[in-house]
Design an enzyme around this catalytic site. Structure first.
Site, PDB file in Angstrom:
ATOM      1  N   HIS A 148      12.743 -22.198 -32.839  1.00 55.18           N
ATOM      2  CA  HIS A 148      12.821 -21.525 -31.537  1.00 55.18           C
ATOM      3  C   HIS A 148      14.058 -22.004 -30.778  1.00 55.18           C
ATOM      4  CE1 HIS A 148       8.511 -20.569 -32.144  1.00 55.18           C
ATOM      5  NE2 HIS A 148       8.739 -19.576 -31.322  1.00 55.18           N
ATOM      6  N   LYS A 152      12.531 -23.990 -25.347  1.00 55.32           N
ATOM      7  CA  LYS A 152      11.079 -23.953 -25.566  1.00 55.32           C
ATOM      8  C   LYS A 152      10.482 -25.332 -25.303  1.00 55.32           C
ATOM      9  CE  LYS A 152       7.414 -22.430 -28.598  1.00 55.32           C
ATOM     10  NZ  LYS A 152       6.709 -21.754 -27.505  1.00 55.32           N
TER      11      LYS A 152
END
Ligand code: NAD
Length: 240
Positions: A148, A152
């Protein structure tokens, strides 16, 4: 046509919140009636939608369903508000604490709630494939690798944990590895490794809009459901 479902967007200024606000006007069966962000909004009304800070949550107009992509810190107040107003809750916020999951179960006695770590149809299907592969590949190593963007906050991702739960239903004991790099929207690989062979099941999100569209569809379908805790599978794959 039926009256549009009144939607509260919670986490409106974030990456997902902005996708929701941009895509909501595509649907004639819903109307965003309020947008809530963690901090004080710079404009009081945006595109006809009144904007609120989290501290002003109890001042929002009535709504039928809240769509939440925020942070765990804001979740308890939103759940309490939905229960108080008798509104449904669709939440995509990940990293919720075990007590918050228990609070969802308690709230589901009074309202319809759907909490999902990933609102893409592809990941719903991937969960089914992982469960079947885990059951068939007994004794193989199972590893879930997710990537990600650098912003995040939770690790491993909620989607990785949900895929791990599917693998666990098939009898596997998954391990997790995470990469945080650049602007990756979300990639998950579930790897089953045996002696001399390997199976990889992969999902790559290339556009955040898939999550927003899935959540808006779920909101419309959840709005008139009786109290209970629903899964995305119940809502997206149900014949309607
Ligand atoms: P972001 O950091 O860009 O946005 C977070 C939003 O929450 C902002 O609007 C912020 O103001 C608001 N916020 C922060 N604290 C708050 C509080 N106490 N009360 C109310 N609002 C508050 O994050 P993002 O990338 O938009 O992701 C949001 C959440 O959604 C994360 O948990 C992420 O993991 C999750 N997510 C889920 C899916 C899915 O399909 N389920 C997809 C993408 C992201």
């Amino acid at each position: 046509m039926n009256t549009p479902v009144r939607v509260l967007v919670h986490g409106a200024s974030g990456r997902m919140g902005q996708s929701l606000s941009r895509l909501a006007p595509e649907r004639r069966d819903l109307q965003v009636v309020a947008a809530v962000s963690g901090s004080r909004p710079s404009q009081r009304v945006v595109d006809g939608v009144p904007q609120f800070a989290a501290s002003e949550l109890y001042g929002v107009p009535n709504f039928d369903v809240a769509v939440d992509f925020s942070l765990p810190a804001g979740f308890d107040a939103l759940l309490a508000l939905c229960v108080e107003r008798g509104a449904a809750l669709v939440s995509g916020t990940t990293g919720l604490a075990p007590e918050q999951q228990s609070a969802i179960d308690a709230g589901a006695a009074r309202i319809a709630v759907l909490s999902a770590a990933n609102f893409s149809l592809g990941v719903v299907v991937l969960g089914d494939l992982v469960r079947r592969a885990a059951a068939a590949l007994e004794g193989w190593d199972c590893d879930i690798v997710e990537s990600h963007h650098v912003h995040k906050k939770d690790t491993p991702s909620g989607t990785a944990l949900a895929l791990g739960a599917s693998a666990g239903q098939g009898g596997a004991e998954p391990r997790y590895a995470a990469l945080r790099a650049g602007d990756i929207i979300g990639e998950h690989t579930v790897q089953f490794t045996g002696m001399g062979e390997r199976v990889e099941l992969v999902h790559r999100a290339t556009n955040r809009d898939i999550f927003a569209r899935g959540a808006l569809l779920a909101a419309v379908r959840l709005a008139d459901r009786p109290p209970g805790r629903y899964t995305l599978r119940d809502i997206l794959l149900a014949d309607q």
